[in-house]
Design a protein around this motif. Structure first.
Motif, mmCIF file in Angstrom:
data_model
loop_
_atom_site.group_PDB
_atom_site.id
_atom_site.type_symbol
_atom_site.label_atom_id
_atom_site.label_comp_id
_atom_site.label_asym_id
_atom_site.label_seq_id
_atom_site.Cartn_x
_atom_site.Cartn_y
_atom_site.Cartn_z
ATOM 1 N N VAL A 77 0.760 -1.134 0.147
ATOM 2 C CA VAL A 77 -0.084 0.132 0.005
ATOM 3 C C VAL A 77 0.754 1.246 0.120
ATOM 4 N N TYR A 78 1.917 1.090 0.859
ATOM 5 C CA TYR A 78 2.823 2.380 0.834
ATOM 6 C C TYR A 78 3.405 2.818 -0.467
ATOM 7 N N MET A 79 3.800 1.679 -1.095
ATOM 8 C CA MET A 79 4.732 1.669 -2.286
ATOM 9 C C MET A 79 3.714 2.145 -3.366
ATOM 10 N N ASP A 80 2.496 1.950 -3.608
ATOM 11 C CA ASP A 80 1.436 2.017 -4.644
ATOM 12 C C ASP A 80 1.203 3.456 -4.692
ATOM 13 N N LEU A 81 1.773 4.245 -5.687
ATOM 14 C CA LEU A 81 1.451 5.763 -5.755
ATOM 15 C C LEU A 81 0.211 6.110 -6.298
ATOM 16 N N THR A 82 -0.299 5.121 -7.189
ATOM 17 C CA THR A 82 -1.623 5.302 -7.894
ATOM 18 C C THR A 82 -2.557 5.091 -6.679
ATOM 19 N N TYR A 83 -2.477 4.129 -6.011
ATOM 20 C CA TYR A 83 -3.567 3.999 -4.756
ATOM 21 C C TYR A 83 -3.525 4.886 -3.843
ATOM 22 N N ARG A 84 -2.449 5.532 -3.614
ATOM 23 C CA ARG A 84 -2.323 6.728 -2.622
ATOM 24 C C ARG A 84 -3.334 7.896 -3.043
ATOM 25 N N LYS A 85 -3.239 8.238 -4.109
ATOM 26 C CA LYS A 85 -4.144 9.420 -4.768
ATOM 27 C C LYS A 85 -5.642 9.184 -4.512
ATOM 28 N N HIS A 86 -5.957 7.891 -4.204
ATOM 29 C CA HIS A 86 -7.357 7.624 -3.835
ATOM 30 C C HIS A 86 -7.763 7.744 -2.373
ATOM 31 N N TRP A 87 -6.738 7.527 -1.452
ATOM 32 C CA TRP A 87 -6.982 7.541 -0.228
ATOM 33 C C TRP A 87 -6.224 8.623 0.671
ATOM 34 N N ASP A 88 -5.172 9.160 0.302
ATOM 35 C CA ASP A 88 -4.490 10.431 0.925
ATOM 36 C C ASP A 88 -5.098 11.571 0.500
#
Length: 215
Positions: free
Chosen positions: A67-78
């Motif tokens: 989760v920490y390394m997934d930059l695309t996903y981070r844009k969804h939750w941060d």
């Protein structure tokens, strides 16, 4: 581009999980939601460097790292992310990250490199991620956005022996400009625990996100 992280930096990070190094002026800043945050005053900048000790109760370390390394996903939750992606600048790979700041402050952006390693020590598996600003990367600055040129972070994670993750983070950045003291204190006292809470939720939802995401 070769990432310039020394082996000792990875070793130092994982050792803090067992033996926090708090000599030399580190002081307990706050303890909340099971998270302890220490800070060290930097005489040169007048800012603080932080060490964070905590855990994610129901997120295995493998999942935390993914989760920490997934930059695309981070844009969804941060919710503080304005832009975040890995880019190539004249053949050099680096991550571009723009962070939303509250009005009337200008947004900040970062250009940084990072490296992840899995360390196996005494029968234990520890994930360590190091990151630091890369001012030499030829990424043009944007008008009305302040570039953070002094940023470093280390993160170490391992199993807590159950279903969760024990973690250590060390963090420093110099955001530049005139930032009110209350905002700096708020970010340290509530921003970090809040980020861990959001990350826990992101871990819980990651499988569902991957199932919905296109290949």
């Amino acid at each position: 581009m070769s990432l310039q992280f020394a082996d000792e930096e990875f070793e130092d990070s994982w050792r803090e999980l067992d033996d926090p190094q708090l000599e030399g002026g580190w002081q307990l800043f706050t303890e909340t939601m099971g998270v302890k945050i220490y800070r060290l005053h930097d005489e040169v900048t007048g800012l603080y460097e932080y060490k964070v000790f905590g855990s994610l109760a129901s997120c295995a370390p493998e999942l935390c790292v993914a989760v920490y390394m997934d930059l695309t996903y981070r844009k969804h939750w941060d919710t503080y992310v304005k832009e975040l992606s890995e880019e190539e600048f004249d053949g050099q790979k680096a991550i571009y990250w723009q962070v939303k700041y509250p009005f009337p402050l200008s947004n900040r952006d970062y250009v940084y490199v990072r490296e992840r390693r899995i360390l196996e020590r005494d029968g234990r598996k520890v994930w360590v991620v190091l990151a630091k600003s890369s001012p030499e990367t030829p990424c043009a600055e944007k008008s009305s956005v302040l570039r953070v040129k002094d940023y470093k972070q280390s993160l170490a994670m391992e199993s807590d022996g159950g279903q969760g993750t024990k973690m250590f983070m060390r963090y420093f950045d110099n955001p530049g400009g005139m930032i009110p003291t209350w905002l700096v204190n708020w970010a340290a006292k509530t921003g970090v625990p809040g980020f861990l809470k959001d990350m826990q939720k992101a871990c819980d939802n990651y499988k569902k996100y991957l199932e919905k995401s296109p290949e």
